[in-house]
Design a protein around this motif. Sequence first.
Motif, PDB file in Angstrom:
ATOM      1  N   ILE A 298      38.610  37.449  34.850  1.00 28.88           N
ATOM      2  CA  ILE A 298      39.469  38.547  34.410  1.00 28.88           C
ATOM      3  C   ILE A 298      40.598  38.005  33.538  1.00 28.88           C
ATOM      4  O   ILE A 298      41.152  36.931  33.813  1.00 28.88           O
TER       5      ILE A 298
ATOM      6  N   GLU B  35      46.002  41.538  29.827  1.00 26.81           N
ATOM      7  CA  GLU B  35      46.723  41.709  28.569  1.00 26.81           C
ATOM      8  C   GLU B  35      48.215  41.865  28.819  1.00 26.81           C
ATOM      9  O   GLU B  35      49.045  41.501  27.984  1.00 26.81           O
TER      10      GLU B  35
ATOM     11  N   ILE C 156      40.045  52.599  35.778  1.00 26.21           N
ATOM     12  CA  ILE C 156      39.117  51.463  35.754  1.00 26.21           C
ATOM     13  C   ILE C 156      37.730  51.969  35.399  1.00 26.21           C
ATOM     14  O   ILE C 156      37.228  52.926  36.004  1.00 26.21           O
ATOM     15  N   LYS C 157      37.131  51.329  34.420  1.00 22.52           N
ATOM     16  CA  LYS C 157      35.784  51.669  33.974  1.00 22.52           C
ATOM     17  C   LYS C 157      34.883  50.465  34.200  1.00 22.52           C
ATOM     18  O   LYS C 157      35.275  49.328  33.945  1.00 22.52           O
ATOM     19  N   THR C 158      33.675  50.697  34.691  1.00 26.45           N
ATOM     20  CA  THR C 158      32.727  49.602  34.885  1.00 26.45           C
ATOM     21  C   THR C 158      31.352  50.032  34.405  1.00 26.45           C
ATOM     22  O   THR C 158      30.990  51.206  34.484  1.00 26.45           O
TER      23      THR C 158
ATOM     24  N   ALA D 211      30.631  44.611  33.439  1.00 24.12           N
ATOM     25  CA  ALA D 211      31.960  44.534  32.842  1.00 24.12           C
ATOM     26  C   ALA D 211      32.899  45.547  33.496  1.00 24.12           C
ATOM     27  O   ALA D 211      32.458  46.565  34.045  1.00 24.12           O
TER      28      ALA D 211
ATOM     29  N   GLU E 280      36.866  47.440  32.674  1.00 19.86           N
ATOM     30  CA  GLU E 280      38.011  47.658  31.797  1.00 19.86           C
ATOM     31  C   GLU E 280      39.087  48.376  32.592  1.00 19.86           C
ATOM     32  O   GLU E 280      38.807  49.377  33.264  1.00 19.86           O
TER      33      GLU E 280
ATOM     34  N   MET F 148      42.789  50.236  32.238  1.00 22.30           N
ATOM     35  CA  MET F 148      43.695  50.836  31.259  1.00 22.30           C
ATOM     36  C   MET F 148      44.792  51.621  31.958  1.00 22.30           C
ATOM     37  O   MET F 148      44.617  52.075  33.094  1.00 22.30           O
TER      38      MET F 148
ATOM     39  N   GLU G 267      44.843  49.120  27.008  1.00 17.79           N
ATOM     40  CA  GLU G 267      44.143  48.125  27.821  1.00 17.79           C
ATOM     41  C   GLU G 267      45.124  47.228  28.554  1.00 17.79           C
ATOM     42  O   GLU G 267      46.021  46.635  27.951  1.00 17.79           O
TER      43      GLU G 267
ATOM     44  N   ASN H 202      40.690  43.146  31.225  1.00 15.13           N
ATOM     45  CA  ASN H 202      39.241  43.304  31.143  1.00 15.13           C
ATOM     46  C   ASN H 202      38.593  42.164  31.918  1.00 15.13           C
ATOM     47  O   ASN H 202      39.141  41.063  32.003  1.00 15.13           O
TER      48      ASN H 202
ATOM     49  N   GLU I  45      34.656  40.354  33.328  1.00 18.93           N
ATOM     50  CA  GLU I  45      33.204  40.225  33.300  1.00 18.93           C
ATOM     51  C   GLU I  45      32.755  39.605  34.622  1.00 18.93           C
ATOM     52  O   GLU I  45      33.457  38.771  35.194  1.00 18.93           O
TER      53      GLU I  45
END
Length: 201
Positions: free
Chosen positions: A32, A35, A46-48, A61, A63, A65, A71, A74, A76
């Motif tokens: 991870i 930013e 949170i998006k996966t 993955a 993300e 925000m 952002e 992020n 992986e």
Amino acid sequence: MYLASADASKRGFGYDFMKSNNTAWVISRFSIIFEKPLQHGEAVNIKTFPRGTDGLFYYRAFEIMDIDGNELANAESSWLIIDIDTRMPLRNSLNSPQAVDDFTKPPRLKIPGDTVEREGIIDVNESHIDMNGHVNNVNYIEWMLGDNKTGNIESMTINYKSECFNGDRLELNRKEEGEKTLMALRRMGDNRVVALSEIVF
């Protein structure tokens, strides 16, 4: 990794599907990058989503925000499907598409050399165990962050090398390499490294 489990279930290969096939998901690597620091109590989205497979590994993955869509971080991750009885990984048993090459896969970390400092001893108990009967991946992260859980972390990579179970005793070692902090968890019963991490503060 609740969101990963929920998304997998929505796509038809969640916990119930895996259990019916005598298999289970286990996380292998996670990386991870932040930013900006996340603030206590801050609302985030949170998006996966899956990234495909490459041999034994399935990639996913994440993300993170803020509520305005900026952002914050992020990540992986790479996962394995194991046979419940043999605990051995299965190669692309879901017939997933080949992973694309437009993202950075979580790196493989090297075991630190001899110049390490002992951070402490961890006795694994029932509170650390998840539904698959081994230590939940979040516990490894908490053990390796230690008192730095609320510090400003720029990035963290963790490799899960071997399963740990109730009753295991682990030795946590630390090594500083410039801006990087390397951590290694070693099972004292067989002297096997069970997890590695690289943290940049």
